[in-house]
Design a protein around this motif. Sequence first.
Motif, short mmCIF file in Angstrom:
data_model
loop_
_atom_site.label_atom_id
_atom_site.label_comp_id
_atom_site.label_asym_id
_atom_site.label_seq_id
_atom_site.Cartn_x
_atom_site.Cartn_y
_atom_site.Cartn_z
N ILE A 666 0.95 -1.22 0.05
CA ILE A 666 0.03 0.07 -0.23
C ILE A 666 0.94 1.10 -0.17
O ILE A 666 1.65 1.52 0.67
CB ILE A 666 -0.75 -0.01 1.29
CG1 ILE A 666 -1.92 -1.18 1.43
CG2 ILE A 666 -1.98 1.35 1.41
CD1 ILE A 666 -2.60 -1.37 2.62
N ASN A 667 1.10 2.04 -1.10
CA ASN A 667 1.76 3.09 -1.13
C ASN A 667 1.28 4.06 -2.11
O ASN A 667 1.23 3.98 -3.33
CB ASN A 667 3.12 2.37 -1.73
CG ASN A 667 4.19 3.61 -1.65
OD1 ASN A 667 3.92 4.92 -0.82
ND2 ASN A 667 5.38 3.96 -2.46
N PRO A 668 0.64 5.10 -1.68
CA PRO A 668 0.76 5.56 -0.24
C PRO A 668 -0.71 5.21 0.33
O PRO A 668 -1.66 5.03 -0.12
CB PRO A 668 1.06 7.14 -0.23
CG PRO A 668 0.03 7.58 -1.61
CD PRO A 668 0.22 6.02 -2.70
N PHE A 669 -0.63 4.87 1.83
CA PHE A 669 -1.46 5.02 2.71
C PHE A 669 -1.67 6.76 3.22
O PHE A 669 -0.63 7.01 3.80
CB PHE A 669 -1.63 4.23 3.75
CG PHE A 669 -2.73 4.19 4.83
CD1 PHE A 669 -3.67 3.27 4.23
CD2 PHE A 669 -2.92 5.13 5.79
CE1 PHE A 669 -5.04 3.08 5.22
CE2 PHE A 669 -4.15 4.78 6.53
CZ PHE A 669 -5.01 3.96 6.19
N VAL A 681 -4.60 4.87 -1.24
CA VAL A 681 -5.00 5.33 -2.59
C VAL A 681 -4.25 4.50 -3.48
O VAL A 681 -4.75 4.49 -4.76
CB VAL A 681 -4.69 6.73 -2.89
CG1 VAL A 681 -5.23 7.88 -1.58
CG2 VAL A 681 -3.17 7.20 -2.78
N ASP A 682 -3.18 3.83 -3.06
CA ASP A 682 -2.81 2.76 -4.18
C ASP A 682 -2.20 1.56 -3.62
O ASP A 682 -1.43 1.60 -2.72
CB ASP A 682 -1.70 3.58 -4.63
CG ASP A 682 -0.82 2.87 -5.87
OD1 ASP A 682 -1.36 2.11 -6.63
OD2 ASP A 682 0.32 3.05 -6.12
N ALA A 683 -2.64 0.30 -3.96
CA ALA A 683 -2.51 -0.87 -3.18
C ALA A 683 -2.17 -2.22 -4.22
O ALA A 683 -3.13 -2.12 -5.28
CB ALA A 683 -3.66 -1.21 -2.22
MG MG Z 1 1.95 4.31 -5.40
#
Ligand code: MG
Length: 699
Positions: A666-669, A681-683
């Motif tokens: 997960i980047n970023p939470f 938002v990105d996992a």
């Molecule tokens: Mg990312």
Amino acid sequence: MVGASRRPGAIGRQVVANLIESGFEGPVYPVNARTAVVLSMPTYASVLDIPGPVDLAVLCVPATEVVAVARECGEKGVGGLVVITAGFKEIGGEGADREDELLAIARQYGMRIVGPNCMGVINTEEGVRLDASFAATRTPPGAVAMVSQSGALGEAILADATTAGLGVSMFASVGNRADVTAADLLEYWEHVDSVRVILLYVESLGNPAKFVEVARRVSRHKPILAVKSGRSAAGAAAAGSHTGSVAGADVAADTLFRQCGVLRVTSFRQMFALAAALLHQPVPRGGRIAVVTNAGGPGILATDALDAYGLEIVKLAPKTRTRLQRALPPEASLHNPVDLIASADADRYRKALRAVIRDPNVDALLVLFVSPIMIDAVQVAEAIVEAAVREAADDPAAAGKPLLVCLMGRQRGREALELLRDNGVPVFRYPEDAARTMRSLVARSRMLAREAVPLPKLRVRRNDAQRVLDAAPAGWLDGPSVETVLCAYGIPLARTRRVSDPGEAVAAAHALGYPVVLKAEAPKLVHKTELRAVVTGLRNGDEVYDAAEDLCRRLRKRFKGLTLLLQERAPGHRELLLGMTRDPRYGPLFAVGLGGTQVEVMRDVAFRIAPLDGADPAEMLGSLKGAPLLGAWRGDPPADVELAAEMLLRMQQLVADAPRIQEIEINPFILAAPGERSLAVDARIHLSEDAVEPQGGRS
Ligand code: MG
Ligand code: ADP
């Protein structure tokens, strides 16, 4: 001793010589069918010809004969074997078969095996005095026990330990670890009184679970120090992901050691210095250090090094400063580092140390002495010993505070050094080395103080996730499934819509509300930002339409299955990386770091291996260099670190329930202030074909 030899230089001769010279208390029987006499002792043709009972057989026969000899030992009723001979698993093929056979025989007759492919074992305890090795050095008895995976290095380690003034209680070179492992020895040494510090040289841990279980327990009452070489496979499988590339080599082993209380050192020099400190000095109550020096430069080097290791150069209590003022000349510095200046003699050291060691703010002392011509180093050393040994014994305010010395300069250096060492004061040549040892002492004290915190109860919807996961093929899980799985485990995601053309994008954006974020998503598209495939802060339909059209034009041909993704904009202000990769040997390795697209550059990531307890995530977050950014910072509100910590525990729950999950990133939470909407938002989630269980084996 089977394979006893008369040939000078032969291992079979050296072992016999060591057995005799070490003063072994029991009988030694050389066995060799081809030689009548070895070192003036008549030999036996076979183990079976030996008249009395045999406790231990040391085997140096050729590899092809080992199995047969082991069988004879079994028939003879031998208790254990030390197999020095090489040519087993380490050469593969027939060697591996031979090792299996050897192990089977040992099991059949109830014998234990050290080795094969090892240097042997040593026990210097009074009443035993067994040197069943081919080491060329004689090790003096002492309080240290050592296990080495490498035979060749074992020899060097023994020699260096002796030079460093450490006596050895027991030593074992475990070689291929067919049977006896480092973990077995830890279990044994746990209850051996002569062993007070345990040193390990390991290249790999075959059965980490067993090692962790044993080391965690033993390290609480006996310090365990390890030099580990070799790299872990963590991250290798994780190509293309941030977590993998940041984790890099060896992180898993490093974390694993730390988590079970093993102090990892990077060199033998460091290992011996630390072992000496642990043997002779108390473990400090905390990390507040005072530095007393007679030269400015080294004082600064020392404080810099201590600071870099996360130790505190503490502010001295007013009372201490008053005392120092009375004892020191006006040019001296009364602040930490306390600079006694070059004219400081034994008397000045004595007074200053007496004041500083009683300071209630001080947990430990680092004393520097650069030997000037006009000062007698030996007298200064005596003053230091007085402070370290006598003061501490007399005054509870001075007790329990370790004192390390850094001795620079030559004048009567040798004599001063020996005086200090003989009195149990560890001496270093360079301030950085002393600082590093200090850090390890403090690490040990924190480890001993730490208590496991139980896990909070987490509510998850396991079945919802399982249904999706069971249906998914191996590989990267598709976006919608990732969302289902994370949501089921209570990891909040930014609301997301997926569409296929710019017109639909506008409609979806309206539904989500502005501002909105647009991204392109495709199976082969990994780092979106690099391809300008993330557009944040779109404020209206026109902006969304234009941005969507641009993405389609640029990327549709290159990436099959391109989807447009619209996402609510996360309101938070701090980006975290939350990751997990399943190390093939050590199991789930969790990562948390200051995230976003720069995570590889910052490399500010903390790792820990499962199982995490309730306090681990907060400790991981707190250990980041950028941790202050997560608090209130320059007008920004604090970030919801408690929630971030909970997210890690939820990930842990998820990977425990779903063994096919190989990796999560997960980047970023995006963290907001507590009580506000923090969102992933990105996992990404990677699945393997089958459940991944850590490989069994030997530690
Ligand atoms: Mg990312
Ligand atoms: P990638 O990692 O593939 O480059 P991300 O989806 O992580 O793409 O987006 C890159 C950066 O864009 C994030 O680190 C974040 O700063 C920003 N970003 C992405 N999605 C959002 C969102 N929904 N809200 C706020 N910022 C976002």
